[in-house]
Design an enzyme around this catalytic site. Structure first.
Site, PDB file in Angstrom:
ATOM      1  N   ASP A  67       0.817  -1.203   0.000  1.00  0.00           N
ATOM      2  CA  ASP A  67       0.000   0.000   0.000  1.00  0.00           C
ATOM      3  C   ASP A  67       0.856   1.260   0.000  1.00  0.00           C
ATOM      4  O   ASP A  67       2.077   1.207   0.160  1.00  0.00           O
ATOM      5  CB  ASP A  67      -0.947   0.005   1.210  1.00  0.00           C
ATOM      6  CG  ASP A  67      -0.268  -0.472   2.499  1.00  0.00           C
ATOM      7  OD1 ASP A  67       0.966  -0.308   2.620  1.00  0.00           O
ATOM      8  OD2 ASP A  67      -0.969  -1.013   3.368  1.00  0.00           O
ATOM      9  N   ASN A 136      -8.061  -2.958  14.210  1.00  0.00           N
ATOM     10  CA  ASN A 136      -9.435  -3.288  13.815  1.00  0.00           C
ATOM     11  C   ASN A 136      -9.486  -4.472  12.855  1.00  0.00           C
ATOM     12  O   ASN A 136     -10.526  -4.753  12.268  1.00  0.00           O
ATOM     13  CB  ASN A 136     -10.131  -2.072  13.195  1.00  0.00           C
ATOM     14  CG  ASN A 136      -9.450  -1.582  11.927  1.00  0.00           C
ATOM     15  OD1 ASN A 136      -8.449  -2.163  11.478  1.00  0.00           O
ATOM     16  ND2 ASN A 136      -9.985  -0.518  11.340  1.00  0.00           N
ATOM     17  N   HIS A 138      -7.632  -4.877  10.058  1.00  0.00           N
ATOM     18  CA  HIS A 138      -7.312  -4.633   8.649  1.00  0.00           C
ATOM     19  C   HIS A 138      -5.948  -5.205   8.292  1.00  0.00           C
ATOM     20  O   HIS A 138      -5.055  -5.295   9.130  1.00  0.00           O
ATOM     21  CB  HIS A 138      -7.400  -3.136   8.302  1.00  0.00           C
ATOM     22  CG  HIS A 138      -6.274  -2.291   8.806  1.00  0.00           C
ATOM     23  ND1 HIS A 138      -6.424  -1.382   9.826  1.00  0.00           N
ATOM     24  CD2 HIS A 138      -4.974  -2.190   8.416  1.00  0.00           C
ATOM     25  CE1 HIS A 138      -5.270  -0.764  10.039  1.00  0.00           C
ATOM     26  NE2 HIS A 138      -4.371  -1.243   9.197  1.00  0.00           N
ATOM     27  N   GLU A 143      -9.896  -2.028   5.149  1.00  0.00           N
ATOM     28  CA  GLU A 143     -10.599  -1.725   6.387  1.00  0.00           C
ATOM     29  C   GLU A 143     -11.853  -2.587   6.522  1.00  0.00           C
ATOM     30  O   GLU A 143     -12.387  -3.095   5.525  1.00  0.00           O
ATOM     31  CB  GLU A 143     -11.006  -0.248   6.402  1.00  0.00           C
ATOM     32  CG  GLU A 143      -9.849   0.730   6.328  1.00  0.00           C
ATOM     33  CD  GLU A 143      -9.126   0.911   7.660  1.00  0.00           C
ATOM     34  OE1 GLU A 143      -9.314   0.077   8.563  1.00  0.00           O
ATOM     35  OE2 GLU A 143      -8.374   1.888   7.787  1.00  0.00           O
TER      36      GLU A 143
END
Length: 243
Positions: A67, A136, A138, A143
Protein backbone atom coordinates in the site's frame (compact mmCIF):
# COMPACT_ATOMS: atom_id res chain seq x y z
CA UNK A 1 -4.28 -21.04 9.68
CA UNK A 2 -1.19 -22.01 11.63
CA UNK A 3 0.25 -19.75 14.33
CA UNK A 4 3.35 -19.74 16.52
CA UNK A 5 3.95 -17.83 19.74
CA UNK A 6 7.33 -16.33 20.67
CA UNK A 7 8.68 -14.50 23.69
CA UNK A 8 10.42 -11.63 21.86
CA UNK A 9 10.22 -9.59 18.68
CA UNK A 10 13.73 -10.72 17.85
CA UNK A 11 12.67 -14.38 17.91
CA UNK A 12 9.80 -13.55 15.58
CA UNK A 13 12.20 -11.73 13.25
CA UNK A 14 14.51 -14.74 13.05
CA UNK A 15 11.61 -17.05 12.21
CA UNK A 16 10.22 -14.65 9.59
CA UNK A 17 13.67 -14.16 8.04
CA UNK A 18 14.02 -17.93 7.79
CA UNK A 19 10.95 -18.00 5.54
CA UNK A 20 12.58 -15.39 3.30
CA UNK A 21 15.81 -17.37 3.17
CA UNK A 22 13.96 -20.57 2.31
CA UNK A 23 12.10 -18.80 -0.52
CA UNK A 24 15.32 -17.34 -1.98
CA UNK A 25 17.11 -20.68 -1.70
CA UNK A 26 14.37 -22.31 -3.78
CA UNK A 27 14.15 -19.45 -6.27
CA UNK A 28 16.67 -16.56 -6.46
CA UNK A 29 14.07 -14.65 -8.52
CA UNK A 30 11.46 -14.87 -5.78
CA UNK A 31 8.61 -12.33 -5.87
CA UNK A 32 8.09 -10.77 -2.44
CA UNK A 33 5.03 -8.94 -1.13
CA UNK A 34 6.17 -6.50 1.53
CA UNK A 35 4.59 -4.55 4.37
CA UNK A 36 5.48 -1.39 6.28
CA UNK A 37 4.84 -0.19 9.82
CA UNK A 38 6.31 -1.33 13.11
CA UNK A 39 5.58 -5.06 12.69
CA UNK A 40 8.24 -5.92 10.07
CA UNK A 41 11.02 -3.62 11.33
CA UNK A 42 12.93 -6.32 13.20
CA UNK A 43 12.55 -8.76 10.31
CA UNK A 44 14.04 -6.24 7.91
CA UNK A 45 16.94 -5.67 10.31
CA UNK A 46 17.55 -9.41 10.48
CA UNK A 47 17.47 -9.71 6.69
CA UNK A 48 19.98 -6.86 6.38
CA UNK A 49 22.23 -8.63 8.88
CA UNK A 50 22.06 -11.84 6.88
CA UNK A 51 23.05 -9.99 3.72
CA UNK A 52 26.10 -8.53 5.48
CA UNK A 53 27.11 -11.54 7.57
CA UNK A 54 25.83 -14.54 5.61
CA UNK A 55 25.85 -13.37 1.98
CA UNK A 56 22.09 -13.53 1.49
CA UNK A 57 21.51 -12.33 -2.09
CA UNK A 58 18.50 -10.18 -3.04
CA UNK A 59 19.80 -9.14 -6.48
CA UNK A 60 17.30 -11.31 -8.38
CA UNK A 61 14.29 -10.56 -6.18
CA UNK A 62 11.24 -8.55 -7.27
CA UNK A 63 9.08 -6.76 -4.68
CA UNK A 64 5.52 -5.49 -4.56
CA UNK A 65 4.45 -3.39 -1.58
CA UNK A 66 1.00 -3.63 -0.07
CA UNK A 67 0.00 0.00 0.00
CA UNK A 68 0.83 3.69 -0.12
CA UNK A 69 -0.73 6.87 1.23
CA UNK A 70 -2.58 9.03 -1.27
CA UNK A 71 -1.01 12.45 -1.68
CA UNK A 72 2.52 11.56 -0.57
CA UNK A 73 5.42 11.45 -2.99
CA UNK A 74 7.80 8.52 -2.64
CA UNK A 75 10.48 10.86 -1.29
CA UNK A 76 8.24 12.11 1.56
CA UNK A 77 9.65 10.97 4.90
CA UNK A 78 6.33 9.36 5.88
CA UNK A 79 5.61 7.66 2.56
CA UNK A 80 5.81 3.90 2.57
CA UNK A 81 8.23 4.00 -0.35
CA UNK A 82 10.63 6.06 1.79
CA UNK A 83 10.14 3.61 4.68
CA UNK A 84 11.09 0.68 2.48
CA UNK A 85 14.13 2.43 1.03
CA UNK A 86 15.44 3.31 4.50
CA UNK A 87 14.63 0.04 6.26
CA UNK A 88 15.25 -2.57 3.57
CA UNK A 89 15.94 -1.74 -0.06
CA UNK A 90 19.18 0.21 0.31
CA UNK A 91 20.47 -2.28 2.89
CA UNK A 92 19.97 -5.54 0.99
CA UNK A 93 20.73 -4.61 -2.60
CA UNK A 94 17.32 -5.01 -4.23
CA UNK A 95 17.67 -3.54 -7.72
CA UNK A 96 15.56 -0.38 -8.25
CA UNK A 97 14.05 -1.76 -11.46
CA UNK A 98 12.72 -4.75 -9.48
CA UNK A 99 10.83 -2.60 -6.96
CA UNK A 100 7.10 -2.14 -7.64
CA UNK A 101 5.06 0.40 -5.72
CA UNK A 102 1.68 2.09 -5.87
CA UNK A 103 2.10 5.80 -6.65
CA UNK A 104 0.36 7.97 -4.06
CA UNK A 105 0.74 11.02 -6.32
CA UNK A 106 -0.84 9.41 -9.38
CA UNK A 107 -3.19 11.68 -11.33
CA UNK A 108 -5.77 8.92 -11.71
CA UNK A 109 -5.91 6.38 -8.87
CA UNK A 110 -8.07 3.88 -10.78
CA UNK A 111 -5.56 3.81 -13.62
CA UNK A 112 -2.71 3.49 -11.13
CA UNK A 113 -4.32 0.51 -9.40
CA UNK A 114 -4.86 -1.20 -12.76
CA UNK A 115 -1.22 -0.56 -13.72
CA UNK A 116 -0.02 -2.13 -10.48
CA UNK A 117 -2.25 -5.20 -10.87
CA UNK A 118 -1.03 -5.68 -14.45
CA UNK A 119 2.60 -5.50 -13.34
CA UNK A 120 1.97 -8.07 -10.64
CA UNK A 121 0.22 -10.39 -13.08
CA UNK A 122 3.09 -10.12 -15.55
CA UNK A 123 5.81 -10.85 -12.94
CA UNK A 124 4.05 -12.69 -10.13
CA UNK A 125 2.28 -14.25 -8.42
CA UNK A 126 3.80 -13.25 -5.09
CA UNK A 127 5.76 -16.17 -3.66
CA UNK A 128 5.93 -14.85 -0.08
CA UNK A 129 3.66 -12.13 1.29
CA UNK A 130 4.57 -10.42 4.57
CA UNK A 131 1.71 -8.81 6.53
CA UNK A 132 0.99 -6.91 9.70
CA UNK A 133 -2.47 -6.44 11.19
CA UNK A 134 -4.34 -3.35 12.34
CA UNK A 135 -6.12 -3.07 15.66
CA UNK A 136 -9.44 -3.29 13.82
CA UNK A 137 -8.35 -6.36 11.85
CA UNK A 138 -7.31 -4.63 8.65
CA UNK A 139 -4.50 -5.99 6.50
CA UNK A 140 -2.86 -3.74 3.97
CA UNK A 141 -5.42 -0.96 4.11
CA UNK A 142 -8.41 -3.27 3.70
CA UNK A 143 -10.60 -1.72 6.39
CA UNK A 144 -13.58 -3.54 7.95
CA UNK A 145 -16.54 -3.39 5.56
CA UNK A 146 -19.61 -5.36 4.51
CA UNK A 147 -17.96 -6.00 1.14
CA UNK A 148 -14.22 -6.23 0.61
CA UNK A 149 -12.44 -5.34 -2.63
CA UNK A 150 -10.64 -8.08 -4.51
CA UNK A 151 -8.13 -6.01 -6.51
CA UNK A 152 -6.12 -2.85 -5.75
CA UNK A 153 -8.25 0.17 -4.90
CA UNK A 154 -8.35 3.56 -3.20
CA UNK A 155 -9.66 3.42 0.36
CA UNK A 156 -10.83 6.02 2.86
CA UNK A 157 -9.03 5.16 6.08
CA UNK A 158 -11.00 4.38 9.22
CA UNK A 159 -10.71 6.92 12.08
CA UNK A 160 -8.97 4.35 14.31
CA UNK A 161 -6.41 3.68 11.57
CA UNK A 162 -5.70 7.39 11.17
CA UNK A 163 -5.35 7.72 14.95
CA UNK A 164 -3.00 4.72 15.14
CA UNK A 165 -0.83 6.13 12.34
CA UNK A 166 -0.59 9.58 13.98
CA UNK A 167 2.37 8.39 16.05
CA UNK A 168 4.51 8.21 12.91
CA UNK A 169 3.88 11.87 12.06
CA UNK A 170 5.23 15.01 13.72
CA UNK A 171 2.91 16.94 16.08
CA UNK A 172 0.53 19.03 14.00
CA UNK A 173 1.38 17.14 10.80
CA UNK A 174 -1.73 15.89 9.05
CA UNK A 175 -2.09 12.13 8.60
CA UNK A 176 -3.32 11.12 5.11
CA UNK A 177 -6.97 10.13 5.10
CA UNK A 178 -6.86 7.79 2.11
CA UNK A 179 -4.51 5.25 0.60
CA UNK A 180 -4.02 2.85 -2.28
CA UNK A 181 -3.88 -0.80 -1.27
CA UNK A 182 -3.78 -4.33 -2.56
CA UNK A 183 -7.25 -5.83 -2.29
CA UNK A 184 -8.02 -9.04 -0.45
CA UNK A 185 -8.02 -11.14 -3.61
CA UNK A 186 -4.59 -9.83 -4.54
CA UNK A 187 -3.23 -10.60 -1.07
CA UNK A 188 -4.76 -14.08 -0.99
CA UNK A 189 -3.27 -14.92 -4.40
CA UNK A 190 0.20 -15.13 -2.78
CA UNK A 191 1.62 -18.64 -2.53
CA UNK A 192 2.62 -18.21 1.12
CA UNK A 193 1.57 -15.60 3.70
CA UNK A 194 3.45 -14.70 6.89
CA UNK A 195 1.71 -12.31 9.31
CA UNK A 196 3.52 -10.68 12.24
CA UNK A 197 1.71 -9.26 15.27
CA UNK A 198 3.16 -8.00 18.54
CA UNK A 199 1.72 -6.21 21.55
CA UNK A 200 -1.47 -6.35 23.58
CA UNK A 201 -3.15 -3.80 21.29
CA UNK A 202 -3.33 -6.48 18.58
CA UNK A 203 -4.74 -9.23 20.83
CA UNK A 204 -8.41 -8.68 20.03
CA UNK A 205 -7.78 -8.54 16.28
CA UNK A 206 -5.66 -11.71 16.43
CA UNK A 207 -8.34 -13.57 18.38
CA UNK A 208 -10.98 -12.59 15.82
CA UNK A 209 -8.66 -13.45 12.94
CA UNK A 210 -7.97 -16.96 14.24
CA UNK A 211 -11.11 -17.87 16.17
CA UNK A 212 -13.93 -15.53 15.13
CA UNK A 213 -16.34 -15.48 12.23
CA UNK A 214 -14.78 -15.07 8.79
CA UNK A 215 -16.29 -11.79 7.66
CA UNK A 216 -15.55 -8.33 6.31
CA UNK A 217 -15.72 -6.99 9.86
CA UNK A 218 -12.27 -8.52 10.36
CA UNK A 219 -10.58 -8.62 6.95
CA UNK A 220 -7.67 -10.61 8.36
CA UNK A 221 -10.05 -13.48 9.15
CA UNK A 222 -10.04 -14.35 5.43
CA UNK A 223 -6.45 -15.50 5.84
CA UNK A 224 -7.96 -18.68 7.33
CA UNK A 225 -9.14 -19.56 3.82
CA UNK A 226 -5.56 -19.51 2.50
CA UNK A 227 -3.77 -22.79 1.84
CA UNK A 228 -0.44 -21.71 3.40
CA UNK A 229 -0.66 -18.87 5.93
CA UNK A 230 1.03 -18.54 9.30
CA UNK A 231 0.86 -15.92 12.07
CA UNK A 232 3.97 -15.19 14.15
CA UNK A 233 2.88 -13.72 17.49
CA UNK A 234 4.38 -12.58 20.75
CA UNK A 235 2.68 -13.56 23.99
CA UNK A 236 0.92 -10.23 24.36
CA UNK A 237 -0.67 -10.42 20.91
CA UNK A 238 -1.67 -14.03 21.57
CA UNK A 239 -3.07 -13.49 25.08
CA UNK A 240 -6.74 -13.87 24.08
CA UNK A 241 -5.98 -17.19 22.40
CA UNK A 242 -4.96 -18.68 25.73
CA UNK A 243 -8.16 -17.84 27.61
Amino acid sequence: MEYKIFKTKEEIAICAADFFCDALAKNPKTVLGLATGSSPIHTYKELARRVTDDGLDFSGVSTFNLDEYCGLDGSHHQSYRYFMEENLFKKVGILPENVHFLDGKAKNFDVECTRFENELRSIGPVDLQLLGIGRNGHIGFNEPAEKLHSACFRVELAPETIKANQRFFAPGEEVPRSALTMGMGTILSAKKIVLIATGESKAQAIAHMLKGEISGQCPASFLRTHRDAIALLDEAAARNLMQ
